[in-house]
Design a protein around this motif. Structure first.
Motif, PDB file in Angstrom:
ATOM      1  N   ALA A   1      21.295  35.120 -26.745  1.00 41.75           N
ATOM      2  CA  ALA A   1      20.990  33.748 -26.329  1.00 41.75           C
ATOM      3  C   ALA A   1      21.139  33.583 -24.822  1.00 41.75           C
ATOM      4  O   ALA A   1      20.283  32.972 -24.157  1.00 41.75           O
ATOM      5  N   LEU A   2      22.198  34.139 -24.267  1.00 41.07           N
ATOM      6  CA  LEU A   2      22.416  34.026 -22.825  1.00 41.07           C
ATOM      7  C   LEU A   2      21.383  34.831 -22.042  1.00 41.07           C
ATOM      8  O   LEU A   2      20.947  34.405 -20.961  1.00 41.07           O
ATOM      9  N   ALA A   3      20.993  35.988 -22.567  1.00 45.55           N
ATOM     10  CA  ALA A   3      19.967  36.791 -21.896  1.00 45.55           C
ATOM     11  C   ALA A   3      18.638  36.047 -21.848  1.00 45.55           C
ATOM     12  O   ALA A   3      17.976  35.983 -20.796  1.00 45.55           O
ATOM     13  N   LEU A   4      18.225  35.462 -22.973  1.00 42.52           N
ATOM     14  CA  LEU A   4      16.959  34.721 -23.001  1.00 42.52           C
ATOM     15  C   LEU A   4      17.021  33.478 -22.122  1.00 42.52           C
ATOM     16  O   LEU A   4      16.058  33.149 -21.420  1.00 42.52           O
ATOM     17  N   THR A   5      18.154  32.779 -22.139  1.00 40.70           N
ATOM     18  CA  THR A   5      18.309  31.600 -21.281  1.00 40.70           C
ATOM     19  C   THR A   5      18.244  31.996 -19.812  1.00 40.70           C
ATOM     20  O   THR A   5      17.627  31.293 -18.993  1.00 40.70           O
ATOM     21  N   SER A   6      18.868  33.108 -19.462  1.00 43.14           N
ATOM     22  CA  SER A   6      18.838  33.589 -18.081  1.00 43.14           C
ATOM     23  C   SER A   6      17.415  33.884 -17.630  1.00 43.14           C
ATOM     24  O   SER A   6      17.016  33.510 -16.512  1.00 43.14           O
ATOM     25  N   LEU A   7      16.641  34.545 -18.480  1.00 47.64           N
ATOM     26  CA  LEU A   7      15.261  34.868 -18.109  1.00 47.64           C
ATOM     27  C   LEU A   7      14.420  33.606 -17.963  1.00 47.64           C
ATOM     28  O   LEU A   7      13.574  33.507 -17.071  1.00 47.64           O
ATOM     29  N   ALA A   8      14.666  32.620 -18.834  1.00 46.82           N
ATOM     30  CA  ALA A   8      13.934  31.349 -18.725  1.00 46.82           C
ATOM     31  C   ALA A   8      14.291  30.628 -17.425  1.00 46.82           C
ATOM     32  O   ALA A   8      13.410  30.084 -16.733  1.00 46.82           O
ATOM     33  N   LEU A   9      15.573  30.627 -17.064  1.00 47.10           N
ATOM     34  CA  LEU A   9      15.995  29.984 -15.818  1.00 47.10           C
ATOM     35  C   LEU A   9      15.487  30.748 -14.599  1.00 47.10           C
ATOM     36  O   LEU A   9      15.146  30.147 -13.578  1.00 47.10           O
ATOM     37  N   ALA A  10      15.416  32.083 -14.699  1.00 42.24           N
ATOM     38  CA  ALA A  10      14.845  32.869 -13.610  1.00 42.24           C
ATOM     39  C   ALA A  10      13.381  32.514 -13.406  1.00 42.24           C
ATOM     40  O   ALA A  10      12.906  32.389 -12.264  1.00 42.24           O
TER      41      ALA A  10
ATOM     42  N   ILE B   1      15.475  23.801  -6.645  1.00 40.98           N
ATOM     43  CA  ILE B   1      15.710  25.250  -6.714  1.00 40.98           C
ATOM     44  C   ILE B   1      17.210  25.557  -6.746  1.00 40.98           C
ATOM     45  O   ILE B   1      17.651  26.510  -7.392  1.00 40.98           O
ATOM     46  N   GLY B   2      17.994  24.736  -6.052  1.00 42.77           N
ATOM     47  CA  GLY B   2      19.438  24.946  -6.069  1.00 42.77           C
ATOM     48  C   GLY B   2      20.026  24.737  -7.453  1.00 42.77           C
ATOM     49  O   GLY B   2      20.883  25.494  -7.897  1.00 42.77           O
ATOM     50  N   LEU B   3      19.563  23.712  -8.145  1.00 42.04           N
ATOM     51  CA  LEU B   3      20.036  23.453  -9.504  1.00 42.04           C
ATOM     52  C   LEU B   3      19.640  24.589 -10.436  1.00 42.04           C
ATOM     53  O   LEU B   3      20.469  25.070 -11.229  1.00 42.04           O
ATOM     54  N   ALA B   4      18.374  25.032 -10.340  1.00 42.26           N
ATOM     55  CA  ALA B   4      17.908  26.124 -11.201  1.00 42.26           C
ATOM     56  C   ALA B   4      18.724  27.387 -10.966  1.00 42.26           C
ATOM     57  O   ALA B   4      19.123  28.074 -11.918  1.00 42.26           O
ATOM     58  N   GLU B   5      19.007  27.695  -9.691  1.00 40.30           N
ATOM     59  CA  GLU B   5      19.759  28.916  -9.398  1.00 40.30           C
ATOM     60  C   GLU B   5      21.191  28.821  -9.904  1.00 40.30           C
ATOM     61  O   GLU B   5      21.737  29.782 -10.451  1.00 40.30           O
ATOM     62  N   ARG B   6      21.814  27.668  -9.736  1.00 39.71           N
ATOM     63  CA  ARG B   6      23.199  27.535 -10.178  1.00 39.71           C
ATOM     64  C   ARG B   6      23.316  27.612 -11.702  1.00 39.71           C
ATOM     65  O   ARG B   6      24.274  28.180 -12.226  1.00 39.71           O
ATOM     66  N   LEU B   7      22.356  27.036 -12.397  1.00 43.85           N
ATOM     67  CA  LEU B   7      22.349  27.170 -13.855  1.00 43.85           C
ATOM     68  C   LEU B   7      22.132  28.630 -14.254  1.00 43.85           C
ATOM     69  O   LEU B   7      22.751  29.120 -15.210  1.00 43.85           O
ATOM     70  N   LEU B   8      21.276  29.333 -13.509  1.00 39.12           N
ATOM     71  CA  LEU B   8      21.038  30.751 -13.767  1.00 39.12           C
ATOM     72  C   LEU B   8      22.319  31.558 -13.546  1.00 39.12           C
ATOM     73  O   LEU B   8      22.697  32.402 -14.375  1.00 39.12           O
ATOM     74  N   ILE B   9      22.987  31.306 -12.424  1.00 39.44           N
ATOM     75  CA  ILE B   9      24.221  32.027 -12.127  1.00 39.44           C
ATOM     76  C   ILE B   9      25.283  31.736 -13.183  1.00 39.44           C
ATOM     77  O   ILE B   9      25.976  32.645 -13.664  1.00 39.44           O
ATOM     78  N   LEU B  10      25.416  30.472 -13.563  1.00 39.07           N
ATOM     79  CA  LEU B  10      26.395  30.103 -14.586  1.00 39.07           C
ATOM     80  C   LEU B  10      26.120  30.834 -15.898  1.00 39.07           C
ATOM     81  O   LEU B  10      27.043  31.359 -16.544  1.00 39.07           O
ATOM     82  N   THR B  11      24.850  30.915 -16.285  1.00 39.93           N
ATOM     83  CA  THR B  11      24.482  31.591 -17.528  1.00 39.93           C
ATOM     84  C   THR B  11      24.755  33.087 -17.452  1.00 39.93           C
ATOM     85  O   THR B  11      25.291  33.690 -18.394  1.00 39.93           O
ATOM     86  N   GLU B  12      24.419  33.701 -16.317  1.00 41.54           N
ATOM     87  CA  GLU B  12      24.602  35.145 -16.188  1.00 41.54           C
ATOM     88  C   GLU B  12      26.079  35.516 -16.091  1.00 41.54           C
ATOM     89  O   GLU B  12      26.512  36.537 -16.657  1.00 41.54           O
TER      90      GLU B  12
END
Length: 211
Positions: free
Chosen positions: A143-152, A167-178
């Motif tokens: 689940a986290l891998a798929l969410t990370s790819l979607a956020l990327a 873009i800052g929000l998207a990146e921070r959500l990506l970092i949090l997920t990864e």
């Protein structure tokens, strides 16, 4: 070599320290910087060599602590190589600065950008492969891998056709997920007794010869 649980605990400690340092780095920067429209790298360049750069290095060290034990437990060479790519990408991003927000990109900034891209893509792919070997943690890792790819993908859209909107929000959500994915991997090692054999999913490859 430290045991399985020890490696997992070291990694979890490193992840926690990196998270705290990143939060401090956001609180210390100029109030004119927006976390919604600027990336973490934009924040880091305003305090070159500061706590955000240190946080990236600590996170890289936390990952490096996991790689040997994951290999020993049969996680496979591709997963280990992807974790190595994530680690190397973090180190390069920490050492090589990007430009100030709004400035044209120079060679160092391009190196920083593509090292970050490699890291952001390598970790979810590694998580997907590790899910075949991590037992109860597998659903979380997938689940986290798929969410990370979607956020990327959302971040790439924002960086190009989206004109950097949020873009800052998207990146921070990506970092949090990864980082969450990495924490799940580390926690799965803490729960595993030292010396316990890995039990891969039927049909999954361990990256070595069949036994």
């Amino acid at each position: 070599m430290p045991g399985t649980r020890t490696r997992g605990l070291l990694a979890l400690g490193g992840i926690a320290v990196a998270a705290v340092l990143t939060l401090i780095g956001h609180l210390e920067v100029n109030d004119d910087l927006s976390p919604w429209s600027l990336t973490v790298s934009d924040f880091a360049v305003s305090d070159r060599g500061g706590v955000i750069d240190v946080a990236m290095a600590v996170l890289a060290a936390a990952t490096a602590a996991l790689i040997p034990v994951l290999r020993r437990l049969g996680a496979g060479r591709p997963a280990a190589a992807l974790l190595g790519a994530w680690t190397a990408g973090l180190v390069v991003a920490a050492l090589v600065p990007t430009n100030e927000p709004g400035a044209p990109l120079d060679a160092a900034a391009y190196l920083h950008r593509y090292a970050s891209v490699v890291a952001f893509l390598a970790l979810p792919l590694a998580g997907w492969l590790l899910a075949r070997h991590r037992g109860r943690a597998a659903p979380w890792l997938r689940a986290l891998a798929l969410t990370s790819l979607a956020l990327a993908a959302a971040m790439v859209w924002s960086a190009y056709p989206g004109h950097r909107v949020l873009i800052g929000l998207a990146e921070r959500l990506l970092i949090l997920t990864e980082v969450g994915l990495l924490a799940v991997v580390a926690a799965s090692l803490v729960r595993r007794p030292d010396g316990a054999a890995v039990t891969p999913v039927r049909g999954a490859s361990t990256g070595g010869r069949p036994r």
